[in-house]
Enzyme design. Sequence first.
Site, PDB file in Angstrom:
ATOM      1  NE  ARG A 177     -11.315 -37.725 -24.114  1.00  0.00           N
ATOM      2  CZ  ARG A 177     -11.835 -37.706 -25.331  1.00  0.00           C
ATOM      3  NH1 ARG A 177     -11.056 -37.568 -26.388  1.00  0.00           N
ATOM      4  NH2 ARG A 177     -13.129 -37.836 -25.507  1.00  0.00           N
ATOM      5  CD  GLN A 197      -7.695 -45.910 -20.599  1.00  0.00           C
ATOM      6  OE1 GLN A 197      -7.735 -47.089 -20.246  1.00  0.00           O
ATOM      7  NE2 GLN A 197      -6.988 -45.509 -21.635  1.00  0.00           N
ATOM      8  CG  ASP A 221     -13.900 -40.879 -20.648  1.00  0.00           C
ATOM      9  OD1 ASP A 221     -14.831 -40.056 -20.655  1.00  0.00           O
ATOM     10  OD2 ASP A 221     -13.037 -40.940 -21.546  1.00  0.00           O
ATOM     11  CB  SER A 253     -15.456 -43.077 -23.065  1.00  0.00           C
ATOM     12  OG  SER A 253     -14.423 -42.242 -23.524  1.00  0.00           O
ATOM     13  CE1 TYR A 267     -13.004 -34.077 -25.322  1.00  0.00           C
ATOM     14  CE2 TYR A 267     -11.024 -33.374 -24.162  1.00  0.00           C
ATOM     15  CZ  TYR A 267     -12.273 -33.964 -24.162  1.00  0.00           C
ATOM     16  OH  TYR A 267     -12.777 -34.452 -22.978  1.00  0.00           O
TER      17      TYR A 267
END
Length: 377
Positions: free
Chosen positions: A121, A126, A129, A132, A229
């Site tokens: 992360r 990004q 990911d 996500s 997390y």
Amino acid sequence: MTISVTREGEGETRVALSPETTKKFKGLGARVVFQAGAGDRSFLPDRLFAEAGAEIVESAAEAVREADVLLKVGRPSAEELAVLKPSAIVVAMLDPFGARDELEALAAKGVSAFAMEFIPRITRAQSMDVLSSQSNLAGYKAVIDAAAHFGRAFPMMMTAAGTVPAARVFVMGAGVAGLQAIATARRNGAVISATDVRPAAKEQVASLAAKFIAVEDEEFKAAETAGGYAKEMSDEYKKKQAALIASHIAAQDVVITTALIPGRPAPRLVTREMVESMKPGSVIVDLAAERGGNVEGTVPGQIVVHAGVTIMGQTNLAGQVPGNASALYARNLYAFLEPLVDKKEGKLAIKWDDEIIAGTLIAKDGQIVHPRLKGGA
């Protein structure tokens, strides 16, 4: 460099390539080999891939045999591994904490295997990911499914015959899936509340005009890992939070649970007593069903009714919107693979010490190498 994509196993509707990313891989100088029918469940016919420059072959063996890179949604099958070159790399959602024997078989083949679930992360990762991109769709679908099974309307309605009250929706876990569920439920006119053990979630929940529900003590203030997390909470905190949540759930029409801790069974958030406290006709959507569920009474892969409350334990909700899920996942894979290609040579040039590579590499040279997986942990 040959990039190959095959049909996924039974029950998986997504595909690891799109016509868009096919063109992009061709632009890198890659040969793209695509198994016929691999995109059918995502409403992507073979002709779209052929038009984008992919070679269409009939069998998985034909697609995999010359692969330098095998892109998958889930783990490769035993049949695919049998014909895969040991020098190849595999990029997929490999479920690194599940079915250890299959993971060891993958490593024993000698391939370099990358688990997209382990994408760090960090800012430059990004676009890679997958958790996500897929969780966004799962959060959306959870609300749509809940609305379909809820025997009343979501928005408040003013009618000549009287007022229809807005549904009350409670989202447990304000990560990517939870925040999308909040946003979707709000767009559908519900009154929203949410909870999460991470302090940063309070502001995110408030930004979506939802009420935040939590025991905000000192443990709560420290309940987030450096990776973003949620941490496992103490038994004492769980008891206090459970008491607060129990009283709140009793007044809700819809509950959506999203809490997952990597590598562990899903935490139990909703007890049987909490379920029984809800009004008949209420709905619970358990997005953690595949890891045992957040709700007592969840049956993974099934929809059950207990004390008049519908408990939805369906898995792979992102796969129920496969057109979007595949497109986003394919972009994640391209974003991951593109930096690994020498643009002049059109070949793989992997920098093994790169943070993203080191973070996602789970098998290399016949061994499981990821620190979180060594020793059978």
